[in-house]
Write an enzyme that holds these catalytic residues in place. Structure first.
Site, PDB file in Angstrom:
ATOM      1  N   THR A   1       0.854  -1.180   0.000  1.00 41.51           N
ATOM      2  CA  THR A   1       0.000   0.000   0.000  1.00 41.51           C
ATOM      3  C   THR A   1       0.887   1.225   0.000  1.00 41.51           C
ATOM      4  O   THR A   1       1.890   1.264   0.727  1.00 41.51           O
ATOM      5  CB  THR A   1      -0.975   0.094   1.190  1.00 41.51           C
ATOM      6  OG1 THR A   1      -1.522   1.428   1.222  1.00 41.51           O
ATOM      7  CG2 THR A   1      -0.357  -0.190   2.535  1.00 41.51           C
TER       8      THR A   1
ATOM      9  N   ASP B   1       0.072   3.770   1.321  1.00 46.76           N
ATOM     10  CA  ASP B   1      -0.214   4.452   2.596  1.00 46.76           C
ATOM     11  C   ASP B   1       0.743   4.063   3.720  1.00 46.76           C
ATOM     12  O   ASP B   1       0.804   4.742   4.737  1.00 46.76           O
ATOM     13  CB  ASP B   1      -1.645   4.135   3.058  1.00 46.76           C
ATOM     14  CG  ASP B   1      -2.685   4.630   2.079  1.00 46.76           C
ATOM     15  OD1 ASP B   1      -2.367   5.526   1.287  1.00 46.76           O
ATOM     16  OD2 ASP B   1      -3.816   4.116   2.111  1.00 46.76           O
TER      17      ASP B   1
ATOM     18  N   GLY C   1      -3.961   9.335   1.842  1.00 41.35           N
ATOM     19  CA  GLY C   1      -3.831   8.941   3.252  1.00 41.35           C
ATOM     20  C   GLY C   1      -5.145   9.194   3.957  1.00 41.35           C
ATOM     21  O   GLY C   1      -5.432  10.312   4.367  1.00 41.35           O
TER      22      GLY C   1
ATOM     23  N   ARG D   1       0.140   6.914  -7.255  1.00 44.04           N
ATOM     24  CA  ARG D   1       0.121   5.449  -7.348  1.00 44.04           C
ATOM     25  C   ARG D   1       0.570   4.933  -8.703  1.00 44.04           C
ATOM     26  O   ARG D   1       0.716   3.724  -8.881  1.00 44.04           O
ATOM     27  CB  ARG D   1      -1.311   4.934  -7.103  1.00 44.04           C
ATOM     28  CG  ARG D   1      -1.741   5.046  -5.696  1.00 44.04           C
ATOM     29  CD  ARG D   1      -2.841   4.105  -5.295  1.00 44.04           C
ATOM     30  NE  ARG D   1      -3.763   3.655  -6.271  1.00 44.04           N
ATOM     31  CZ  ARG D   1      -5.097   3.628  -6.100  1.00 44.04           C
ATOM     32  NH1 ARG D   1      -5.606   4.090  -4.967  1.00 44.04           N
ATOM     33  NH2 ARG D   1      -5.876   3.124  -7.007  1.00 44.04           N
TER      34      ARG D   1
END
Ligand code: F6P
Length: 342
Positions: A125, A127, A170, A274
């Protein structure tokens, strides 16, 4: 053994590098066979497969996204979902699964393992909010993309004496905001972990203009002001119950313009964070995760997630990675606060 591989949740740079390492070592070192399941848990749920062998993984190391496709399908939200998965795995002759995903995808993997499915998880991820691993792959790439954007925004903000608010991804954890903000020399960083006082942010911004520099404010999409409700673009939920965010950056820029009398603009980095090729750090981490994951499968060490501990790649129980989110601790935020408004 015949092994299924799937990638679920939001895509991130490094997914292909994991798939490549799993398949390359699985075939050459152990003589296993592979089948790709398409679009996350949707693949085993609906029997959507794709051939996966050495030929299919050639040249994919630097490629962003995932050759297998991804989705946020949650089989536990679908009537008879688990039974369908079990039946499709049996039909495909699949003995074990490598599931590459974040909290949601690996949460499903954890439950399926409890129900008798042989699964090993690989944490991904951008994040970086998965517990049990020091880093997830994809995070370093996202931070570098955001940092480069901030570097560029500094020069234009200064030319025009403007505040530039940069909204980064986030939802519940502010790791990208914290690291990109620190690396990019942001004037203020706002995270989901700590509600912010918009008056205080305006004071920092004003102070920055007083020393003849233009402020960059980095805000995580899940950050919230003290007295307001979270600003939502719309209230749509995905199948894991997450709201789709977006809008805090715009709201903040409007507030700051009003309170400081200086023009403010917003840049929402969104999915740019991403996309595209992974950094060297993420390629190496993904590759090492893939190698460890196929070793775990080969040894029948199921119900595990691979994880980075210091410089070692280890295996931990899946539940340790998925039980709770890893958020930014207060002391890490306080390190960054030293630079606010200066
Ligand atoms: O979980 C990864 C992530 O990129 C989050 O940072 C972000 O909030 C979310 O996915 C966005 O999801 P989607 O691509 O479905 O809009």
């Amino acid at each position: 053994m015949r092994i299924g591989v799937l990638t679920g949740g939001g895509d991130c740079p490094g997914l292909n590098a994991v798939i490549r390492a799993v398949v390359r070592k699985g075939v050459t070192a152990y003589g296993h066979e592979f089948v790709g399941f398409r679009d996350g848990w949707k693949g085993p749920l609906e029997g959507l497969t794709k051939p996966l062998g050495i030929a299919e993984v050639r040249g994919i190391l630097p490629r962003g996204g995932t050759i297998l496709g991804s989705s946020r399908t949650n089989p536990f939200k679908i009537e008879g979902g688990v039974e369908k998965i079990k039946a499709n795995l049996a039909e495909q002759g699949v003995d074990a699964l490598v599931a590459i995903g974040g909290e949601d995808t690996l949460g499903v993997a954890t439950k399926l393992h409890d129900l008798g499915v042989n699964v090993v998880g690989v944490p991904k991820t951008i994040d970086n909010d998965l517990n049990g691993t020091d880093y997830t792959f994809g995070f370093d790439t996202a931070v570098n993309i955001a940092m480069e954007a901030i570097d560029r925004l500094h020069t234009t903000a200064e030319s025009h004496h403007r505040t530039l608010v940069v909204e980064v991804m986030g939802r519940h954890a502010g790791w990208i905001a914290l690291h990109a903000g620190l690396a990019g020399g942001a004037n203020v960083i706002l995270l989901p972990e700590r509600q912010f006082d918009v008056e205080q942010v305006a004071t920092y911004v004003t102070k920055r203009f007083q020393v003849e520099y233009a402020p960059i404010v980095v805000v995580a999409e899940g950050a919230q002001p003290l007295d307001g409700q979270m600003v939502l673009h719309n209230q749509e939920l995905d199948s894991f119950g997450h709201v789709r965010l977006g809008g805090i950056g715009q709201w903040l820029a409007e507030q700051l313009e009003e309170k400081t009398g200086k023009e403010a603009r917003t840049v929402v980095l969104g999915h740019i964070q991403r996309g595209g090729t992974p950094t060297a750090f993420d390629r190496v981490l993904s590759t090492r995760f893939g190698l460890q994951a196929i070793d775990a499968v080969h040894e029948g060490d199921f119900g595990k997630m691979v994880a980075l501990k210091g410089t070692d790649v280890v295996r931990i129980p899946l539940i340790e990675g998925t039980g709770e989110l890893k958020t930014v601790p207060l002391e890490r935020y306080e390190e960054a606060e030293v630079f606010f408004g200066n």
